[in-house]
Write an enzyme that holds these catalytic residues in place. Sequence first.
Site, short mmCIF file in Angstrom:
data_model
loop_
_atom_site.label_atom_id
_atom_site.label_comp_id
_atom_site.label_asym_id
_atom_site.label_seq_id
_atom_site.Cartn_x
_atom_site.Cartn_y
_atom_site.Cartn_z
N GLY A 239 -22.36 16.12 -12.45
CA GLY A 239 -22.59 14.67 -12.54
C GLY A 239 -23.62 14.23 -11.51
O GLY A 239 -23.40 14.37 -10.30
N HIS B 31 -44.27 -8.34 11.46
CA HIS B 31 -45.17 -7.19 11.40
C HIS B 31 -45.00 -6.36 12.67
O HIS B 31 -44.94 -6.93 13.75
CB HIS B 31 -46.62 -7.66 11.29
CG HIS B 31 -47.59 -6.54 11.33
ND1 HIS B 31 -47.83 -5.72 10.25
CD2 HIS B 31 -48.38 -6.07 12.35
CE1 HIS B 31 -48.74 -4.81 10.59
NE2 HIS B 31 -49.09 -5.01 11.85
N ASP C 295 -12.07 -1.64 -8.71
CA ASP C 295 -12.35 -0.45 -9.52
C ASP C 295 -11.44 -0.33 -10.73
O ASP C 295 -11.78 0.36 -11.69
CB ASP C 295 -12.13 0.82 -8.67
CG ASP C 295 -13.39 1.24 -7.94
OD1 ASP C 295 -14.35 0.45 -7.89
OD2 ASP C 295 -13.40 2.37 -7.40
N GLU D 20 0.85 -1.20 0.00
CA GLU D 20 0.00 0.00 0.00
C GLU D 20 0.89 1.25 0.00
O GLU D 20 1.77 1.39 0.83
CB GLU D 20 -0.93 0.00 1.22
CG GLU D 20 -1.76 1.26 1.39
CD GLU D 20 -2.58 1.65 0.16
OE1 GLU D 20 -3.39 0.84 -0.31
OE2 GLU D 20 -2.38 2.78 -0.35
C1 LIG Z 1 -16.96 9.63 -2.15
C2 LIG Z 1 -17.11 8.17 -2.46
C3 LIG Z 1 -18.12 7.44 -1.87
C4 LIG Z 1 -18.26 6.08 -2.15
N1 LIG Z 1 -19.28 5.39 -1.56
C5 LIG Z 1 -19.41 4.08 -1.82
C6 LIG Z 1 -20.42 3.32 -1.17
O1 LIG Z 1 -21.19 3.83 -0.37
N2 LIG Z 1 -20.52 2.00 -1.45
C7 LIG Z 1 -19.68 1.40 -2.35
O2 LIG Z 1 -19.83 0.19 -2.56
N3 LIG Z 1 -18.72 2.09 -2.97
C8 LIG Z 1 -18.56 3.41 -2.72
N4 LIG Z 1 -17.55 4.10 -3.31
C9 LIG Z 1 -16.68 3.39 -4.27
C10 LIG Z 1 -15.65 2.55 -3.51
O3 LIG Z 1 -14.90 3.37 -2.66
C11 LIG Z 1 -14.75 1.84 -4.49
O4 LIG Z 1 -15.55 1.12 -5.40
C12 LIG Z 1 -13.82 0.89 -3.78
O5 LIG Z 1 -13.00 1.56 -2.87
C13 LIG Z 1 -12.94 0.15 -4.81
O6 LIG Z 1 -12.09 -0.71 -4.13
P1 LIG Z 1 -10.69 -1.14 -4.72
O7 LIG Z 1 -10.13 -2.10 -3.75
O8 LIG Z 1 -10.85 -1.57 -6.12
O9 LIG Z 1 -9.80 0.18 -4.77
P2 LIG Z 1 -9.50 1.34 -3.74
O10 LIG Z 1 -10.39 1.33 -2.58
O11 LIG Z 1 -9.42 2.59 -4.54
O12 LIG Z 1 -8.05 0.97 -3.19
C14 LIG Z 1 -6.94 0.99 -4.01
C15 LIG Z 1 -5.70 1.13 -3.13
O13 LIG Z 1 -4.55 0.91 -3.92
C16 LIG Z 1 -3.53 1.80 -3.52
N5 LIG Z 1 -2.58 1.89 -4.63
C17 LIG Z 1 -2.80 2.39 -5.88
N6 LIG Z 1 -1.69 2.26 -6.63
C18 LIG Z 1 -0.75 1.69 -5.83
C19 LIG Z 1 0.58 1.28 -6.03
N7 LIG Z 1 1.18 1.41 -7.23
N8 LIG Z 1 1.26 0.74 -5.00
C20 LIG Z 1 0.67 0.56 -3.80
N9 LIG Z 1 -0.61 0.92 -3.56
C21 LIG Z 1 -1.31 1.46 -4.56
C22 LIG Z 1 -4.30 3.08 -3.25
O14 LIG Z 1 -3.53 3.94 -2.43
C23 LIG Z 1 -5.53 2.53 -2.54
O15 LIG Z 1 -5.33 2.43 -1.16
C24 LIG Z 1 -17.37 5.45 -3.04
C25 LIG Z 1 -16.32 6.18 -3.63
C26 LIG Z 1 -16.19 7.52 -3.34
C27 LIG Z 1 -15.06 8.29 -3.95
#
Ligand SMILES: Cc1cc2nc3c(=O)[nH]c(=O)nc-3n(C[C@H](O)[C@H](O)[C@H](O)COP(=O)(O)OP(=O)(O)OC[C@H]3O[C@@H](n4cnc5c(N)ncnc54)[C@H](O)[C@@H]3O)c2cc1C
Length: 448
Positions: A181, A424, A292, A33
């Site tokens: 958006g 209920h 994501d 991380e």
């Molecule tokens: C404001 C907001 C509200 C949201 N609310 C919701 C919600 O209510 N419910 C929901 O389901 N989703 C919600 N989401 C979306 C959700 O946060 C994401 O879908 C989710 O976090 C994706 O998870 P992930 O593990 O793919 O990536 P992330 O959570 O983005 O984690 C990726 C991690 O990788 C790390 N990283 C990146 N590149 C490197 C590298 N080269 N080396 C080491 N580390 C690295 C980053 O620092 C980060 O910590 C929300 C998003 C936002 C912005």
Amino acid sequence: MDKFDVVIIGSGPGGYIGAIRAGQLGLKTAIVEKDKELGGTCLNIGCIPSKALLTSSDHLHFAQKEAAKHGIVIENARVDMTTMMKRKDKAVKTLVSGVRQLMKTNKVTVFEGFGTITAPGKVSVKSSGGDMQEIETKDIIIATGSAPIELPFAKFDGQTIVSSTEALTFPEPPKRFLVIGGGSIGLELGSVWNRLGSEVTVVEFLSRIALGFDLELSNLLQRALTSQGIKFHLETKVTGVKLVDGRVLATATKGDEEVTFEADKVEFDERKRIKVDAHFRTNVEGIYAIGDVIAGPMLAHKAEEEGIACVENLAGKSGHVNYDAIPGIIYTNPELAGVGITEDEAKAKGLNVRIGRFPFRANPRAITNEDTEGLVKFIADAQTDRILGAHVLNHSASELIAEATSVIEFGGSSEDLGRTCHAHPTLSEAVKEAALAVEKRALSILNR
Ligand SMILES: Cc1cc2nc3c(=O)[nH]c(=O)nc-3n(C[C@H](O)[C@H](O)[C@H](O)COP(=O)(O)OP(=O)(O)OC[C@H]3O[C@@H](n4cnc5c(N)ncnc54)[C@H](O)[C@@H]3O)c2cc1C
């Protein structure tokens, strides 16, 4: 250093949940991380802080607008922003430290630094101090998530033109807040600041808000948010943004018309991805991607399911994600939740379906709650009665959708749900009634 079975780059919900499952399966696992805290976007700057602020601002809304209906007199309800933000930060801190503990208990090695894949099976980690470390591993999972993308004509300045990250930490409500958006993040943060006193305007390029959700319920949500004071401009494309004396002037086109918006803060939200096959394999052997950073809805629970399935495949099991049973939620008030297909998708695919609807105004618990807005809607296959989609608009839609998701996951029918005893008086009786309405046998409304 020993060779790992799997190294996961990124500790968001996809990465850390995948790491936990890998630990459970006995794989020698590491997670890399780059940020100071584990937990990714979701825990640090996404789901968790946004929900904390939504809850707090919803309590304010209750105190100011709803309490009196219950005979509760709250005079001069007002906000202490410092305490509200501190409470949000505490929720984040609790969960983030929980993830670090979970890494320990599942024997996952945490590497702090920026991970780079130098070759298949090799990850180099550069710490914030500049130290380099090489890690060897059999497999690599990229779970690096996403980051907000700037529009070419509107660079984030962190002060006035901001992404969701800054919109979670404004010290005071901006007088005018322009959201570009009308998706979940914009609507949620728009709701937070609207409730806290900002004049909020949402500009959306499409002719509707909440793309991906059922249109009928999205339109009802828009109506509810409009009545709460949020202004909407649909079919409006922002073409330019400039700063004038610390304020923002956004220009946009609406049909042939040129329109301008003035605001004190503007929030943008857009993103992009890596290609994988159905087993999360990239085009390079031994390198996988989840969450994501790949296609599909950008949701924490979708990332989690992919993390689990990907790791199970690496451990020789049959990991699988059922993309037809991933709920999506917008945590406004009322909340909008949906799983499976929408009525419009059913029509577009030419499916022969039956629809069941049930309004909360006919639900006893909603009446006792003085919270009768919204409805439940089921879409079932006309021949087999299998539920293909479920949609809920209600203050508690995020919780109610779980039942429908389970039924879809089990391949259940509207009859299965309609014959299930529901306590209920509960809001979940509206779910049962909507299922009964598929066969035009709802009990508390006229069936047409
Ligand atoms: C404001 C907001 C509200 C949201 N609310 C919701 C919600 O209510 N419910 C929901 O389901 N989703 C919600 N989401 C979306 C959700 O946060 C994401 O879908 C989710 O976090 C994706 O998870 P992930 O593990 O793919 O990536 P992330 O959570 O983005 O984690 C990726 C991690 O990788 C790390 N990283 C990146 N590149 C490197 C590298 N080269 N080396 C080491 N580390 C690295 C980053 O620092 C980060 O910590 C929300 C998003 C936002 C912005």
